[in-house]
Design a protein around this motif. Structure first.
Motif: not given
Length: 801
Positions: A198-209
């Motif tokens: 969950t943290f890795k997917s959320g972090l990737a989404y955060l970086i892209i955003s």
């Protein structure tokens, strides 16, 4: 007919009964509300009697009482307005007729009876509301006393001394246990597959955003720095440019970490991750990080350790770098202490652990502050970088001594066992210093902006000065008062901030402000800050509108009419008086002052005015007479005594006259009314010229007369009708006296016309051989024969010798 009368009576009875029912229902509603309020106050009073009541519950009760106070104040205002309405209606009805006089109608009597009953009930409701307000005020004061006693007890209570070895042993053991426990928790968290995915997917989404947002902020930051930042081409930037550049750099340096912190907070509090990270802890950590970046950016912008040309504080480069490091250390220390306070508030900790932890935090803070105090050169403004007028050196030295004593009190109170007081001193000193620096920066920026806005060399300042008709002195007075008001606002904000920092509850300050804003009573007088500010605003706004209207009439409307300039000035002045009276009456009515009382005061002051201000009132009334009767007006050429000139302005007290020497003469208005005054241009601009001419005895007087008339006829400023003429004024001691008399189109040009005529006459007399006489004197000697005989005898005696 009878049917219609019965219908009318039925409708009348229905209306009267419905109004009575409405009044009864309103009364019943108020009775229910008052009972509810009293029950609420009784419940609060019962809870306050509990000695174990928590601080959170005390805050909740205080908020409840303040909300009740606001409701009571609103209802009291409504009831007071109703009371005034009923009283006004009764006054309009007048008193009931006396016995023996024609009786009034039943409808009027019934209406008076209903109004009296309603007024009586409303008055009772107002009194009951005031009583409930008093009870609520008493409970608020009691609650504040309880909180103050608790705060005082906590600060002045003596706990374990940090010198105790057992306290250090227990605290270190507990700290080690908590550290190992926290490490174990994070290891378990990292081993959790659900968390990792969950943290890795959320972090990737955060970086892209965040990438497009950060790119946009980078572009905005570069534009701000390029336009308002530090420009290398300015060798000696002004203080305003330094301050503006410093604020821009501080803001742009904080944009990135603030954006990332907001993104991380959204990530950690979204979906399944929120169960792993408590919201208060996450919010505290991220807020601390942003605070550290912001404080570091502001410190670097103001101290500019790497660029002395843009330094805002007058200290040397070495001291700037030294202070900057201390500020960074204090911000990191404060942030870490705040995070630990938040973390350990969720955990159970022992008294020894809390005492040692707070002692160490206070000791570190006092160490940083002592390092700041011990360096004397910091407290001596650098002359080379003294950009603005700083406080005297003695004041800085006294401030350094006071701060040294406070810093020394931090470890001393902690070692004595007063750890809470030590921690409070450490935090409050830093926060107070930060508040002072912040408000000083804002105040300096505000002063610079005021000077720039009112600078006559700039477009904005020129417009303000022109619209308000301000000269240099008026501009300086306006600038002074604006700065005074701004300084007062800054002082008020600083006072509120210091009170909050040093323990005064913000709700108490809001309550004081609320009462002061809505009004408080001193005896029978109600003072309301809101009404005072509104009255000032209406007074100033009405005067400003009057001034704008006067300028519009003076420059746009009246010049396009055929009204005389003197009448235009009278219209403008009368409009100013009317505008002032309207502004004064609006301000008085807004303040709620009774005009009857003002009439009594004015009557009492009339005696003093009759004695002390007699001349002022006399001149004021005379000025009004001058504006109404208009014996003189602006632009007239007048002679008062041995003074003469043009009237430039008729003021309230005196009239301004500009002489031919361009000097301004102020004559009291009463002098223009009581003394003889010659107005050359009262009815029109025409006037008579009298030019004296003297010729020698034996000159052809008719020839001279023809020359004079010919000269006058050729001058364009002399009227053809009435025709110029020459008068023979008699025989003088040295010659014949003549006068050339003529009427001018503009009497103000009399000196210029006389000069032209004298030049022309002198030239013609020379051509015609006409002699202009000079004074002749005949000397007669008494006993001249005896004097000659004595003179002859003296000469003959000299010859014999």
């Amino acid at each position: 007919m009878l049917k219609h009368c019965s219908s009318f009576l039925f409708c009348l009875i229905v209306l009267i009964s419905s109004s009575t029912l409405a009044q009864n229902s309103q009364l019943l509603n108020f009775n229910e509300l008052s009972q509810q309020w009293n029950n609420e106050l009784n419940q609060v009073e019962k809870e306050l009697s509990d000695a174990n009541l928590s601080d959170d519950r005390l805050s909740a009760l205080r908020t409840q009482l303040l909300e009740l106070q606001k409701k009571l104040q609103t209802i009291k205002i409504d009831l007071s307005e109703q009371q005034k309405t009923y009283q006004t209606q009764l006054t309009e009805l007048g008193p009931p007729p006396a016995e023996g006089i024609l009786k009034e109608s039943k409808a009027i009597a019934r209406k008076r009876e209903v109004l009296n009953a309603t007024l009586s009930e409303t008055t009772g409701q107002v009194k009951e509301t005031e009583l409930i307000q008093i009870n609520a005020d008493n409970l608020i004061e009691r609650l504040s006393t309880i909180r103050l006693n608790r705060f005082t007890k906590e600060i002045f209570s003596r706990s374990l001394s940090p010198l105790s070895g057992q306290a250090w042993l227990k605290a270190s053991t507990e700290a080690l246990e908590k550290y190992e426990l926290q490490i174990s928790k994070y290891q378990q968290l990292l081993a959790d597959e659900t968390f990792n995915s969950t943290f890795k997917s959320g972090l990737a989404y955060l970086i892209i955003s965040l990438i497009p947002i950060l790119i946009l902020m980078k572009i905005i930051g570069n534009w701000l720095r390029k336009r308002y930042g530090r420009i290398a081409a300015l060798p000696e930037p002004s203080y305003y440019e330094k301050l503006r550049a410093g604020l821009v750099l501080a803001i742009t340096r904080t944009l990135f970490p603030m954006t990332i912190a907001i993104g991380l907070f959204i990530l950690l509090q979204s979906g399944p991750l929120s169960s792993f990270f408590p919201a208060p802890m996450v919010k505290t950590v991220l807020s601390v990080l942003v605070m550290i970046y912001l404080v570091t950016g502001i410190s670097r912008s103001m101290l500019a350790p790497d660029d002395p040309h843009w330094r805002l504080i007058p200290i040397s480069t070495d001291n700037a770098a030294y202070v900057h490091k201390i500020i960074i250390g204090l911000s990191i220390l404060f942030g870490a202490d705040l995070i630990l306070d938040n973390y350990f508030s969720l955990e159970k900790t022992s008294l020894e652990f809390n005492v040692i932890r707070k002692f160490l935090a206070g000791l570190l803070i006092s160490g940083f502050l002592f390092a700041l105090v011990i360096r004397k050169s910091i407290w001596r403004p650098d002359i080379q970088h003294n950009f603005r007028n700083e406080h005297p050196l003695k004041l800085w030295q006294r401030l350094r001594i006071i701060m040294a004593l406070l810093v020394l009190a931090i470890p001393v109170t902690a070692l004595a066992g007063y750890v809470a007081m030590s921690k409070l001193l450490a935090a409050q000193i830093v926060l107070t210093a930060g508040l002072y620096i912040l408000l000083s920066t804002i105040k300096t920026l505000g002063m610079e902006l005021i000077e720039e806005l009112l600078d006559p060399d700039r477009q904005t300042g020129a417009k303000i000065q022109a619209n308000l008709e301000l000269d240099q002195d008026g501009k300086e007075i306006l600038e002074f008062w604006i700065k005074v008001v701004f300084s007062f606002i800054m002082f008020f904000i600083g006072l509120v901030g210091v009170l909050i920092i040093w323990g005064v509850d913000s709700q108490d300050i809001m309550e004081w402000g609320y009462k002061a804003f809505l009004g408080f009573k001193i005896g029978d007088v109600t003072i309301s800050i809101s009404n005072i500010f509104l009255a000032i605003f209406l007074f100033a706004g009405t005067l400003l509108l009057t001034r704008v209207t006067q300028r519009t009439l003076e420059h746009r409307i009246l010049p396009r009419t055929r009204i005389d300039k003197g009448i235009q000035h009278s219209i403008r002045a009368a409009l100013g008086y009317v505008g002032f009276i309207i502004a004064f009456m609006a301000a008085i009515s807004t303040l709620g002052l009774d005009l009857s009382n003002l009439a009594m005061i004015a009557g009492a002051l009339s005696v003093g005015i009759g004695f002390g201000l007699q001349n002022v009132v006399n001149n004021f009334v005379s000025g009004l007479i001058l504006l109404i009767e208009r014996p003189v007006k602006v632009g007239d050429w007048v002679v008062v005594g041995d003074q003469k000139g043009h009237i430039k302005k008729i003021n309230v007290r005196a009239t301004e006259i500009e002489t031919s020497d361009r000097a301004t003469l102020f004559i009291p208005n009463s002098e223009l009314i009581s003394r003889p005054l010659m107005n050359w241009t009262h009815a029109n601009q025409t006037g008579r010229l009298i030019l004296p001419v003297q010729i020698a005895y034996g000159t052809d007087i008719q020839k001279v007369k023809a020359i004079l008339l010919k000269t006058a006829a050729k001058h364009p400023e002399i009227q053809k009708y009435p025709e110029p003429n020459v008068l023979f004024r008699g025989y003088g001691e040295s010659g014949l006296n003549l006068e050339l008399r003529a009427f001018l189109f503009d009497v103000e040009k009399v000196n210029l016309v006389m000069s032209d005529l004298f030049f022309e006459i002198d030239d013609l007399f020379r051509q015609e051989g006409i002699e202009i006489p000079y004074p002749q004197r005949d000397i007669q000697l008494k006993d001249s024969d005896k004097f000659l005989q004595a003179f002859v005898d003296a000469i003959s005696n000299n010859k014999h010798h």
